[in-house]
Scaffold this motif. Sequence first.
Motif, PDB file in Angstrom:
ATOM      1  N   UNK A 170       0.771 -12.177 -10.132  1.00  0.00           N
ATOM      2  CA  UNK A 170       1.633 -11.443 -11.055  1.00  0.00           C
ATOM      3  C   UNK A 170       2.827 -10.859 -10.309  1.00  0.00           C
ATOM      4  N   UNK A 171       2.559 -10.243  -9.162  1.00  0.00           N
ATOM      5  CA  UNK A 171       3.646  -9.676  -8.358  1.00  0.00           C
ATOM      6  C   UNK A 171       4.631 -10.753  -7.914  1.00  0.00           C
ATOM      7  N   UNK A 172       4.126 -11.930  -7.554  1.00  0.00           N
ATOM      8  CA  UNK A 172       5.013 -13.020  -7.141  1.00  0.00           C
ATOM      9  C   UNK A 172       5.990 -13.376  -8.258  1.00  0.00           C
ATOM     10  N   UNK A 203       6.053  -4.542 -12.910  1.00  0.00           N
ATOM     11  CA  UNK A 203       5.652  -4.609 -11.503  1.00  0.00           C
ATOM     12  C   UNK A 203       5.042  -3.276 -11.071  1.00  0.00           C
ATOM     13  N   UNK A 204       5.627  -2.173 -11.535  1.00  0.00           N
ATOM     14  CA  UNK A 204       5.066  -0.857 -11.215  1.00  0.00           C
ATOM     15  C   UNK A 204       3.647  -0.738 -11.747  1.00  0.00           C
ATOM     16  N   UNK A 205       3.424  -1.201 -12.968  1.00  0.00           N
ATOM     17  CA  UNK A 205       2.096  -1.185 -13.558  1.00  0.00           C
ATOM     18  C   UNK A 205       1.108  -1.952 -12.689  1.00  0.00           C
ATOM     19  N   UNK A 206       1.547  -3.080 -12.165  1.00  0.00           N
ATOM     20  CA  UNK A 206       0.687  -3.888 -11.313  1.00  0.00           C
ATOM     21  C   UNK A 206       0.411  -3.192  -9.993  1.00  0.00           C
ATOM     22  N   UNK A 207       1.430  -2.556  -9.423  1.00  0.00           N
ATOM     23  CA  UNK A 207       1.225  -1.783  -8.190  1.00  0.00           C
ATOM     24  C   UNK A 207       0.186  -0.683  -8.403  1.00  0.00           C
ATOM     25  N   UNK A 208       0.233  -0.019  -9.560  1.00  0.00           N
ATOM     26  CA  UNK A 208      -0.764   1.015  -9.856  1.00  0.00           C
ATOM     27  C   UNK A 208      -2.167   0.413  -9.871  1.00  0.00           C
ATOM     28  N   UNK A 209      -2.306  -0.752 -10.486  1.00  0.00           N
ATOM     29  CA  UNK A 209      -3.620  -1.407 -10.549  1.00  0.00           C
ATOM     30  C   UNK A 209      -4.122  -1.779  -9.160  1.00  0.00           C
TER      31      UNK A 209
END
Length: 283
Positions: A83-85, A104-110
């Motif tokens: 997802x980040x990629x 991307x921020x949401x993914x970083x939190x996860x």
Amino acid sequence: MEEDMVMKKILILFTLILIIAGCGKKITEADKLNQKGIDNYFRENYRLALDMFNQAISLDPSDAKKYNNRGLVLFCLGDYEKSLEDYDKALELKPDFPEVYNNRAMTFVSLEKYPEAIKDYTKIIESTPNDQELYYNRGEAFYKSKQYENAIADFKTAIKIYPNFTHAYNNLGMTYLEQGDLLNASDAFNRVITIDPRNIQGYINLARLNYDAGDYEGCVYNCDNALNEDKRTYEAYMNKGIALEKLKKNSEAIKAFENYLEYAPETDEYRSLAMDKIAALKR
């Protein structure tokens, strides 16, 4: 200490805002596939959505929106690194793309990469300073990284923008509770109930506050308020049982734990604790 941890883990509520981009005005085959992917995303057919976005990107690998959309589906499938990629690729193609920074921020939190999440949320807030949801989400990242003063500031800003933001009040109260500030926590939780007298999470959080203050009767009372709104609120049964145990009302505590087991999912992490408590109380 074990009981305290149960209360804390059950009662914290955070909501993340998901954003998915649509296609542009010029309809191409890639755009049609992209739209099919969006349609399947909203139907929660994530595997099919992923296939549609893969095909769309193969036909049009220069469209940042399609990478954003695939990244969101990959997130929903739990593949956070891929997802980040996709988000990184979308930002490479379109650096000024606030939806991607949010996702991307949401993914970083996860991934518990809170500094990275805070950096992305801050970038969006700089260009969109009046969006309460962005402050709310950044407040979550601050909270999870134990930057409580910053979290409080963001939740307060979210509330200033949208005064009836009950989620922000709930999380503001939870942050105060982490600091041991029971008075301000009480004010925040009671504000939730004032705005929405049927807010189950508000009652559960008030029960947590009562418990931390040693007011076990109050904890039971607010758990019952939550259950009056929805008898399937299994975490309220768990917390009620813990408070009743403190009050040495063993038969009532057993009933509460049994109700918890009736309604809690089989995968809930506290089922074994509830069973252990029932066994101990019956001895």
